[in-house]
Design a protein around this motif. Structure first.
Motif, PDB file in Angstrom:
ATOM      1  N   ALA A  56       0.794  -1.124   0.010  1.00  0.00           N
ATOM      2  CA  ALA A  56      -0.060  -0.007  -0.042  1.00  0.00           C
ATOM      3  C   ALA A  56       0.843   1.178  -0.046  1.00  0.00           C
ATOM      4  O   ALA A  56       0.631   2.231  -0.775  1.00  0.00           O
ATOM      5  CB  ALA A  56      -0.969   0.029   1.284  1.00  0.00           C
ATOM      6  N   GLY A  57       2.027   1.566   0.811  1.00  0.00           N
ATOM      7  CA  GLY A  57       2.833   2.379   0.591  1.00  0.00           C
ATOM      8  C   GLY A  57       3.541   2.602  -0.487  1.00  0.00           C
ATOM      9  O   GLY A  57       3.877   3.799  -1.050  1.00  0.00           O
ATOM     10  N   TRP A  58       3.818   1.579  -1.097  1.00  0.00           N
ATOM     11  CA  TRP A  58       4.425   1.622  -2.491  1.00  0.00           C
ATOM     12  C   TRP A  58       3.609   2.247  -3.475  1.00  0.00           C
ATOM     13  O   TRP A  58       3.842   3.196  -4.233  1.00  0.00           O
ATOM     14  CB  TRP A  58       5.112   0.309  -3.273  1.00  0.00           C
ATOM     15  N   LEU A  59       2.553   1.642  -3.540  1.00  0.00           N
ATOM     16  CA  LEU A  59       1.414   2.082  -4.395  1.00  0.00           C
ATOM     17  C   LEU A  59       0.874   3.474  -4.148  1.00  0.00           C
ATOM     18  O   LEU A  59       0.876   4.549  -5.333  1.00  0.00           O
ATOM     19  CB  LEU A  59       0.021   1.156  -4.116  1.00  0.00           C
ATOM     20  N   VAL A  60       0.995   4.056  -2.893  1.00  0.00           N
ATOM     21  CA  VAL A  60       0.551   5.463  -2.804  1.00  0.00           C
ATOM     22  C   VAL A  60       1.751   6.491  -3.211  1.00  0.00           C
ATOM     23  O   VAL A  60       1.514   7.365  -3.485  1.00  0.00           O
ATOM     24  CB  VAL A  60       0.097   5.721  -1.214  1.00  0.00           C
ATOM     25  N   ARG A  61       2.944   6.113  -2.718  1.00  0.00           N
ATOM     26  CA  ARG A  61       3.906   6.798  -2.922  1.00  0.00           C
ATOM     27  C   ARG A  61       4.207   6.817  -4.605  1.00  0.00           C
ATOM     28  O   ARG A  61       4.373   8.314  -4.900  1.00  0.00           O
ATOM     29  CB  ARG A  61       5.297   6.192  -2.328  1.00  0.00           C
ATOM     30  N   THR A  62       4.197   5.843  -5.110  1.00  0.00           N
ATOM     31  CA  THR A  62       4.141   5.961  -6.658  1.00  0.00           C
ATOM     32  C   THR A  62       3.050   6.965  -7.188  1.00  0.00           C
ATOM     33  O   THR A  62       3.329   7.751  -8.077  1.00  0.00           O
ATOM     34  CB  THR A  62       3.903   4.710  -7.333  1.00  0.00           C
ATOM     35  N   ALA A  63       1.869   6.750  -6.664  1.00  0.00           N
ATOM     36  CA  ALA A  63       0.731   7.757  -7.262  1.00  0.00           C
ATOM     37  C   ALA A  63       1.142   9.341  -6.866  1.00  0.00           C
ATOM     38  O   ALA A  63       0.848  10.236  -7.601  1.00  0.00           O
ATOM     39  CB  ALA A  63      -0.483   7.351  -6.537  1.00  0.00           C
ATOM     40  N   LEU A  64       1.527   9.263  -5.435  1.00  0.00           N
ATOM     41  CA  LEU A  64       1.911  10.737  -5.152  1.00  0.00           C
ATOM     42  C   LEU A  64       3.020  11.566  -6.113  1.00  0.00           C
ATOM     43  O   LEU A  64       2.928  12.529  -6.360  1.00  0.00           O
ATOM     44  CB  LEU A  64       2.414  10.666  -3.731  1.00  0.00           C
ATOM     45  N   GLU A  65       4.109  10.487  -6.456  1.00  0.00           N
ATOM     46  CA  GLU A  65       5.181  10.921  -7.282  1.00  0.00           C
ATOM     47  C   GLU A  65       4.722  11.332  -8.584  1.00  0.00           C
ATOM     48  O   GLU A  65       5.207  12.276  -9.243  1.00  0.00           O
ATOM     49  CB  GLU A  65       6.239   9.893  -7.258  1.00  0.00           C
ATOM     50  N   ASP A  66       3.670  10.721  -9.274  1.00  0.00           N
ATOM     51  CA  ASP A  66       3.004  10.756 -10.258  1.00  0.00           C
ATOM     52  C   ASP A  66       2.427  12.067 -10.501  1.00  0.00           C
ATOM     53  O   ASP A  66       2.412  12.984 -11.403  1.00  0.00           O
ATOM     54  CB  ASP A  66       2.241   9.660 -10.943  1.00  0.00           C
TER      55      ASP A  66
END
Length: 175
Positions: A56-66
């Protein structure tokens, strides 16, 4: 001559005139005024995202970076710290105690920190949930849970970026 009880043709015109006058006093401003060179866009590019554990952290972080971009190139002015709470609860129970429906909930507590002095500028929460049908195939259920998590991560990232952008729009240009 107008018949009694017939609608007036001036009613819609008057209503339109009142609406136009009300909107002329409106103080709405575009959040991303100035496009990529605007204050809010530059502030969002200056945000570093702290690592988050788990899928979940990886998914949220990636979405935030995008969403935040990575055009600053220099030292980040802000740090975004996010703590996630990911839960799956069964709530559709049959007579044989088998779960038929689940709810996946993803909650985030996030803080926007001034990287230079460590001051917390914004402390808020975001959350989203999704319903999942539990079917006879375990593979299909796990796939639905993962798809729900991906969608929830995007929703959380959208909420966080919107709130951080609003904070920067309200506080004005950085000094």
């Amino acid at each position: 001559m107008r018949r009694p009880g017939a609608p007036s043709r001036w009613g819609p015109v008057a209503l339109l005139l009142i609406a136009a006058l009300a909107l002329s006093g409106c103080t709405l401003r575009p959040l991303y005024a100035g496009g990529g060179a605007g204050h809010v866009a530059r502030a969002l590019e200056a945000v570093e995202i702290a690592p988050m554990p788990g899928r979940a952290g990886w998914l949220v972080r990636t979405a935030l970076e995008d969403r935040l971009g990575n055009g600053n190139g220099g030292a980040p002015r802000y740090r975004l710290e996010v703590e996630l709470d990911d839960r799956i609860e069964g709530y559709g129970i049959r007579i044989d105690n088998a779960v038929t429906r689940e709810r996946r909930t993803l909650r985030a507590r996030y803080r926007l920190v001034d990287a230079a002095v460590g001051t917390v500028l914004l402390d808020a929460t975001a959350g989203s949930d999704a319903g999942i049908d539990v079917v006879g195939s375990e593979y299909a259920t796990v796939a639905a849970e993962q798809t729900a998590l991906e969608r929830l991560a995007r929703d959380i990232a959208d909420q966080i970026v919107s709130r951080v952008a609003l904070y920067h729009a309200r506080t004005g240009p950085a000094r």
